[in-house]
Design an enzyme around this catalytic site. Structure first.
Site, PDB file in Angstrom:
ATOM      1  N   LYS A  72       2.419   5.879  -1.807  1.00  0.00           N
ATOM      2  CA  LYS A  72       3.740   5.213  -1.328  1.00  0.00           C
ATOM      3  C   LYS A  72       4.841   5.327  -2.560  1.00  0.00           C
ATOM      4  CE  LYS A  72       4.600  -0.210  -1.768  1.00  0.00           C
ATOM      5  NZ  LYS A  72       3.624  -1.712  -1.931  1.00  0.00           N
ATOM      6  N   SER A 150       5.187  -4.924   1.598  1.00  0.00           N
ATOM      7  CA  SER A 150       5.570  -4.475   0.684  1.00  0.00           C
ATOM      8  C   SER A 150       5.517  -2.435   1.467  1.00  0.00           C
ATOM      9  CB  SER A 150       6.739  -4.150  -0.385  1.00  0.00           C
ATOM     10  OG  SER A 150       5.320  -3.469  -1.381  1.00  0.00           O
ATOM     11  N   SER A 174       0.629  -6.850   0.167  1.00  0.00           N
ATOM     12  CA  SER A 174       1.590  -5.331   0.305  1.00  0.00           C
ATOM     13  C   SER A 174       0.728  -4.777   0.891  1.00  0.00           C
ATOM     14  CB  SER A 174       2.825  -4.869  -0.709  1.00  0.00           C
ATOM     15  OG  SER A 174       3.313  -6.300  -1.314  1.00  0.00           O
TER      16      SER A 174
END
Length: 493
Positions: A72, A150, A174
């Site tokens: 990520k 996220s 997330s």
């Protein structure tokens, strides 16, 4: 030569390489070809690192030698690679990280090969992955739907078999939210289990609410990954209790009959729980009861109190303001209003009004709330099972706030949107407990529905044992997203 199905998990891919049935080069090239074919439709991988992966694959050694993974683009960095946190100004600057995060170091030591970096909303502040810097990531099960956030790029990538495993981080859900809506397994470990360091942009991990996490398509991969990346490192603010043995070693063992609480309604009462989400949790609870667990309708009373969100959101404002400030330091100039999305700049303006004493009071309130949540486990319960999200998967664009929305009243404004995505996840960021989302349910319109299991602080061992039991009782591996239907085969090496 045998062919490899890229839907196989990391453990199976590693065994194929180790046994000589396939070379690491063949595995990597098949994966790259699949990413190039599928990623344009979902926009999960935003920073491909294919040439770097080819170099590292040749040198890889360890139990997962040659198996690809994705990172990520937030907080955890890889040396020499573009790092943006989906901030427009950072992307335009071309900034490249000057070090490897501890997570990246440990993955490399185990033989994993970094294939690329995946999308995230700007600084991880949304529960949908639609940043201005990189554009929206689309759900492999339905390209018109959100992937959550996220860590939405991670969830979408693993769901679409762009890699068998991926990194994420989780400050309010997330990891678990994207895992739920993308139909994969997502673990938020105990606070301090995985080092986020050496940190370059965050402030005390959002007062301890932000945790590094993991995505996979199987529970055994999650256990193996946790063994690879767990452990305290110098500079870490928090430290989780040390595991008594490797997680992968214990997941197949029967944990015995456990006391399991079930929550399938909204105890606050400010919105109704989606019936299909509730049904998925009840189905998982029934499976646990059939396995011999003592399952009852019970949950921490603290989940009926959401007043802590005001303090949590203030802490988020300060963390984002500091992140913008420190990213500016990295590129040698302050980031301005033009460099970030409007919601991020509004957070900066609110953070400027927060005194040190007020911030400390917010942290105190979160600690108090955490204690109230944890006491339920202290009273003799082993696990809590509940829906990961409380609503159906939103459409692309549905959760993005129009510029000028009054964010002071955002608690009320988010009731029909973002709050319904994170209402059942954020309490366990505050308490620091391990929680996993399993892809157990399916909605009537063909979208995955995750079920969340929460264990006591430090008890990932128990969490993973029960997750493995549910994987056996309610298998999900045969379900593949529409994007990977039989008319469009996954490339084989």
């Amino acid at each position: 030569m045998s062919k490899v199905d890229l839907w196989q998990d990391a453990t199976a891919q590693a065994e194929l390489v180790r046994s000589g049935e396939i070379s690491r080069t063949e595995l990597l090239e098949a994966t790259i070809a699949h990413v190039q074919a599928v990623n344009p439709e979902i926009n999960a991988v935003i920073i491909p690192l294919f040439e770097k992966a080819r170099r590292e694959s040749e040198l890889a050694s360890g139990p997962f030698a040659g198996v690809p993974y994705l990172l990520k683009d937030l907080t955890v960095v890889s040396q020499g690679d573009i790092n943006t946190s989906s901030i427009k100004g950072m992307k335009e600057s071309g900034y490249r990280a000057d070090h490897d995060a501890y997570f990246v170091q440990r993955m490399r030591a185990a033989g994993f090969v970094l294939l690329g970096k995946v999308n995230t909303p700007e600084m991880g502040t949304q529960v949908t992955t639609e940043p201005e810097a990189w554009g929206a990531t689309r759900n492999p099960w339905n390209l018109g739907r959100s992937v959550g956030g996220s860590s939405g790029g991670s969830g979408a990538a693993v769901a679409a078999a762009l890699s068998p495993v991926a990194h994420g981080n989780d400050a309010a859900g997330s990891v678990r939210i994207p895992a739920s809506v993308c139909g994969v397994v997502g673990l938020k470990p105990t606070r301090g289990r995985i080092s986020p360091g050496p940190l370059v942009t965050d402030s005390d991990n959002v007062a301890g609410a932000a945790h590094e996490g993991l995505f996979a398509r199987s529970v055994r991969d999650i256990a193996a990954l946790l063994d690879v990346v767990s452990g305290h490192r110098p500079g870490d603010t928090f430290c989780a209790p040390t595991a008594s043995r490797p997680y992968a070693q214990g997941i197949s063992e029967n944990p015995g009959s456990l006391r399991v609480g079930v929550l399938t309604h909204n105890p606050v009462g400010d919105f109704a729980l989606d019936p299909e989400c509730a049904a998925a949790a009840r189905g998982a609870a029934a499976a646990l009861a059939a396995l011999g667990h003592d399952v009852n309708d019970a949950y921490p009373e603290a989940l009926g109190d959401r007043s802590f969100l005001k303090d949590y959101l203030t802490i988020c404002d300060v963390a984002i303001a500091r992140e913008i400030e420190r990213n500016g330091e990295l590129i040698g100039r302050p980031l301005t209003e033009d460099d970030v999305e409007w919601t991020s700049w509004e957070m900066v303006k609110r953070a400027d009004q927060v005194t040190g004493r007020a911030f400390a009071a917010c942290v105190d309130e979160l600690r108090y709330y955490a204690g109230k949540v944890e006491r339920w486990w202290e009273a003799g319960w082993d696990l809590l099972i509940l829906p990961t999200v409380t609503r159906q998967t939103p459409e692309i664009g549905e959760l993005m706030l129009a510029k000028g929305t009054d964010l002071e009243g955002r608690h009320t404004a988010l009731i029909s949107g973002s709050l319904r995505m994170l209402a059942f996840t954020v309490p366990f960021n505050v308490s620091g407990q391990p929680a996993i989302s399993l892809p157990i349910g399916m909605s009537s319109d063909g979208m995955p529905i995750g079920v969340q299991i929460v264990a006591a602080y430090g008890r990932e061992d128990l969490l993973l044992q029960v997750a493995a039991q549910l994987e056996g009782a309610l298998p999900w591996v045969a379900r593949r997203p529409q994007l990977l239907n039989p008319s469009r085969k996954i490339p084989a090496a």
